[in-house]
Design an enzyme around this catalytic site. Sequence first.
Site, PDB file in Angstrom:
ATOM      1  N   CYS A 160      24.836 -14.361  -6.646  1.00 15.78           N
ATOM      2  CA  CYS A 160      23.921 -13.255  -6.991  1.00 15.78           C
ATOM      3  C   CYS A 160      23.096 -12.928  -8.830  1.00 15.78           C
ATOM      4  O   CYS A 160      23.881 -14.117  -9.300  1.00 15.78           O
ATOM      5  CB  CYS A 160      24.729 -12.750  -6.926  1.00 15.78           C
ATOM      6  SG  CYS A 160      24.300 -10.638  -6.910  1.00 15.78           S
TER       7      CYS A 160
ATOM      8  N   ARG B  80      30.150 -12.393  -7.060  1.00 21.34           N
ATOM      9  CA  ARG B  80      30.423 -10.925  -6.299  1.00 21.34           C
ATOM     10  C   ARG B  80      31.155 -11.494  -5.501  1.00 21.34           C
ATOM     11  O   ARG B  80      30.732 -12.186  -4.264  1.00 21.34           O
ATOM     12  CB  ARG B  80      28.879 -10.592  -5.709  1.00 21.34           C
ATOM     13  CG  ARG B  80      28.352  -9.877  -6.631  1.00 21.34           C
ATOM     14  CD  ARG B  80      26.802  -9.395  -6.050  1.00 21.34           C
ATOM     15  NE  ARG B  80      26.556  -7.637  -4.948  1.00 21.34           N
ATOM     16  CZ  ARG B  80      24.894  -7.736  -4.977  1.00 21.34           C
ATOM     17  NH1 ARG B  80      24.535  -8.458  -5.145  1.00 21.34           N
ATOM     18  NH2 ARG B  80      25.490  -7.262  -3.809  1.00 21.34           N
TER      19      ARG B  80
ATOM     20  N   ASP C  61      22.498   1.111  -7.955  1.00 22.68           N
ATOM     21  CA  ASP C  61      21.557   0.726  -7.791  1.00 22.68           C
ATOM     22  C   ASP C  61      20.232   1.565  -7.780  1.00 22.68           C
ATOM     23  O   ASP C  61      19.482   0.943  -7.976  1.00 22.68           O
ATOM     24  CB  ASP C  61      20.653   0.650  -6.156  1.00 22.68           C
ATOM     25  CG  ASP C  61      22.339   0.013  -5.683  1.00 22.68           C
ATOM     26  OD1 ASP C  61      22.925  -1.578  -5.471  1.00 22.68           O
ATOM     27  OD2 ASP C  61      21.519  -0.370  -4.089  1.00 22.68           O
TER      28      ASP C  61
HETATM   29  C1  UD1 Z   1      26.413  -3.424  -1.546  1.00 21.63           C
HETATM   30  C2  UD1 Z   1      24.383  -3.140  -1.283  1.00 21.63           C
HETATM   31  C3  UD1 Z   1      24.109  -3.024  -3.067  1.00 21.63           C
HETATM   32  C4  UD1 Z   1      24.841  -1.978  -4.221  1.00 21.63           C
HETATM   33  C5  UD1 Z   1      26.098  -2.812  -3.491  1.00 21.63           C
HETATM   34  C6  UD1 Z   1      26.734  -1.050  -4.631  1.00 21.63           C
HETATM   35  C7  UD1 Z   1      24.328  -3.454   0.191  1.00 21.63           C
HETATM   36  C8  UD1 Z   1      23.106  -4.910   1.441  1.00 21.63           C
HETATM   37  N1  UD1 Z   1      23.882  -3.850  -0.837  1.00 21.63           N
HETATM   38  O1  UD1 Z   1      26.057  -4.426  -2.172  1.00 21.63           O
HETATM   39  O2  UD1 Z   1      22.954  -2.956  -3.037  1.00 21.63           O
HETATM   40  O3  UD1 Z   1      24.705  -2.307  -4.689  1.00 21.63           O
HETATM   41  O4  UD1 Z   1      27.157  -1.877  -2.735  1.00 21.63           O
HETATM   42  O5  UD1 Z   1      26.810   0.024  -3.568  1.00 21.63           O
HETATM   43  O6  UD1 Z   1      24.694  -2.693   0.667  1.00 21.63           O
HETATM   44  N2  UD1 Z   1      33.811  -6.992  -4.544  1.00 21.63           N
HETATM   45  C9  UD1 Z   1      34.694  -7.938  -4.791  1.00 21.63           C
HETATM   46  N3  UD1 Z   1      35.301  -8.519  -3.745  1.00 21.63           N
HETATM   47  C10 UD1 Z   1      34.926  -8.169  -2.577  1.00 21.63           C
HETATM   48  C11 UD1 Z   1      34.321  -7.450  -2.213  1.00 21.63           C
HETATM   49  C12 UD1 Z   1      33.413  -6.550  -3.812  1.00 21.63           C
HETATM   50  O7  UD1 Z   1      35.353  -7.988  -5.677  1.00 21.63           O
HETATM   51  O8  UD1 Z   1      35.598  -9.093  -1.165  1.00 21.63           O
HETATM   52  C13 UD1 Z   1      33.433  -6.124  -5.563  1.00 21.63           C
HETATM   53  C14 UD1 Z   1      31.965  -6.751  -5.986  1.00 21.63           C
HETATM   54  O9  UD1 Z   1      31.723  -7.971  -6.900  1.00 21.63           O
HETATM   55  C15 UD1 Z   1      31.564  -5.280  -7.252  1.00 21.63           C
HETATM   56  C16 UD1 Z   1      31.817  -4.707  -5.993  1.00 21.63           C
HETATM   57  O10 UD1 Z   1      32.942  -4.445  -4.980  1.00 21.63           O
HETATM   58  O11 UD1 Z   1      31.996  -5.409  -8.476  1.00 21.63           O
HETATM   59  C17 UD1 Z   1      31.066  -3.622  -5.166  1.00 21.63           C
HETATM   60  O12 UD1 Z   1      30.992  -4.520  -4.532  1.00 21.63           O
HETATM   61  P1  UD1 Z   1      29.993  -3.670  -2.668  1.00 21.63           P
HETATM   62  O13 UD1 Z   1      30.508  -2.658  -2.468  1.00 21.63           O
HETATM   63  O14 UD1 Z   1      31.236  -4.978  -2.025  1.00 21.63           O
HETATM   64  O15 UD1 Z   1      28.978  -4.090  -2.694  1.00 21.63           O
HETATM   65  P2  UD1 Z   1      27.820  -4.279  -1.800  1.00 21.63           P
HETATM   66  O16 UD1 Z   1      28.446  -4.638  -0.418  1.00 21.63           O
HETATM   67  O17 UD1 Z   1      27.990  -6.530  -1.891  1.00 21.63           O
END
Ligand code: UD1
Length: 419
Positions: A116, A121, A306
């Site tokens: 990423c 992520r 975003d």
């Molecule tokens: C989604 C969006 C992305 C947006 C983000 C936050 C889509 C396709 N993408 O990404 O454009 O920027 O939401 O609004 O919808 N995390 C962990 N462990 C996990 C999952 C997440 O540590 O298992 C952390 C991530 O590294 C990040 C934070 O949580 O720092 C937010 O991630 P998340 O809300 O899951 O974002 P995405 O679903 O990947």
Amino acid sequence: MQRLIIKGGKRLCGEIKVQGAKNSALPLLAGCLLAEGRTVLTRCPELSDVFTACRILNELGCKCSFRDNTAVTDTSGAEGFCISEALMREMRSSIVFMGAVLGRTGKCELSYPGGCELGPRPIDMHITALRQLGVKISEEHGRISCVCPKGIRGAVIDLPFPSVGATENIMLAAVCGEGETLIRNAAREPEIRDLAALLNRCGADIRGAGCSTIRINGVKSLHGCEYEVMPDRIAAATYMAAAATTGGELGLLGVNCEDVRAVTAVFEEMGAAVYCPENSIFISCARPLRAVRMIRTMPYPGFPTDAQAVVMAALATARGSSMIAENIFECRYRHVDELVRMGADIKTSGRTAVIQGVSRLYGANVMAHELRGGAALVAAALGAEGMTAVSGVQYIDRGYEQIERAFGSLGADIRRAFG
Ligand code: UD1
């Protein structure tokens, strides 16, 4: 190599219909896998990531076709449960298919999603939550194998952080599971509401989407339906930023103003006039705009990460000093060096960026390193003096439908150069 060639300085004016949301279309397409028979998604944006999602569906045995912003899926015979590494690597959000495949077949094999551009992520929250639903997960050499010997079983899941992707994966896995699932500290993003609305139209029983607690009562099966993808709130934010950099006046049609409240509030603080009649936003920006005190990116309803880059492009020429704290992703300032090449005065330290507004930016050769950062360079270039060439267009194409045509229709001098 494709580039966007932009001659800046044209004031953008006019109205534009905002595209369907990429971040909604991807989980919605995953959701289609759970519906028996045919599902029709309208206002589906024509984007490379959407095509990748269609290819994943096809790989799983589901027929997915795409034409005129309409995706049609037919799941009869979709018994596949393996997603190839090549497709997983193409986009990070392919991980949302994990819950859907498990919900449909009770097993799933896939690899870690592609590297990423926004820093690490992890998917630990997805995995922990699915385990709570009765899924046995093993990982070897980057390949993840999931089985649920006793089927998906409802559980109470407390997310340590309101992760958008993890919330979606739990919903998709649990919707046809046995019993009740409660997601606490769920993500509240509008895209979560959209996914629940599609699944409910297909016969699911999901309540509370858009709130911190989501209650899912497992149903036996889902049926197909027709559904319109929600408007893209980040594309809307990008148009607002372009209105700001060019001192323009834009009408954004088909957007839910409530979904972008945190962003419109920032533009208003900058001095823009924002008017939100039903399902549209009119923004008028008389330059120079003013700096803002502090923007902190947060989960919804906070300021969206975003939109951080495109708003930074607007602040680069606002009068005074602004500050941004990026709280969601570790590595989300890669557009800063490129904006600096264009004459911006921006300094970052860890998660903080300080933007000292300059009177104007100048055209330069710049490089998009990721989707939203790329859009920020386009917004900056539209207001800059002289010519800008933006390379790395493949990132921008992941999230914006023919960006040059959209901005061109609003009066921008922008074209795509091939080679
Ligand atoms: C989604 C969006 C992305 C947006 C983000 C936050 C889509 C396709 N993408 O990404 O454009 O920027 O939401 O609004 O919808 N995390 C962990 N462990 C996990 C999952 C997440 O540590 O298992 C952390 C991530 O590294 C990040 C934070 O949580 O720092 C937010 O991630 P998340 O809300 O899951 O974002 P995405 O679903 O990947």
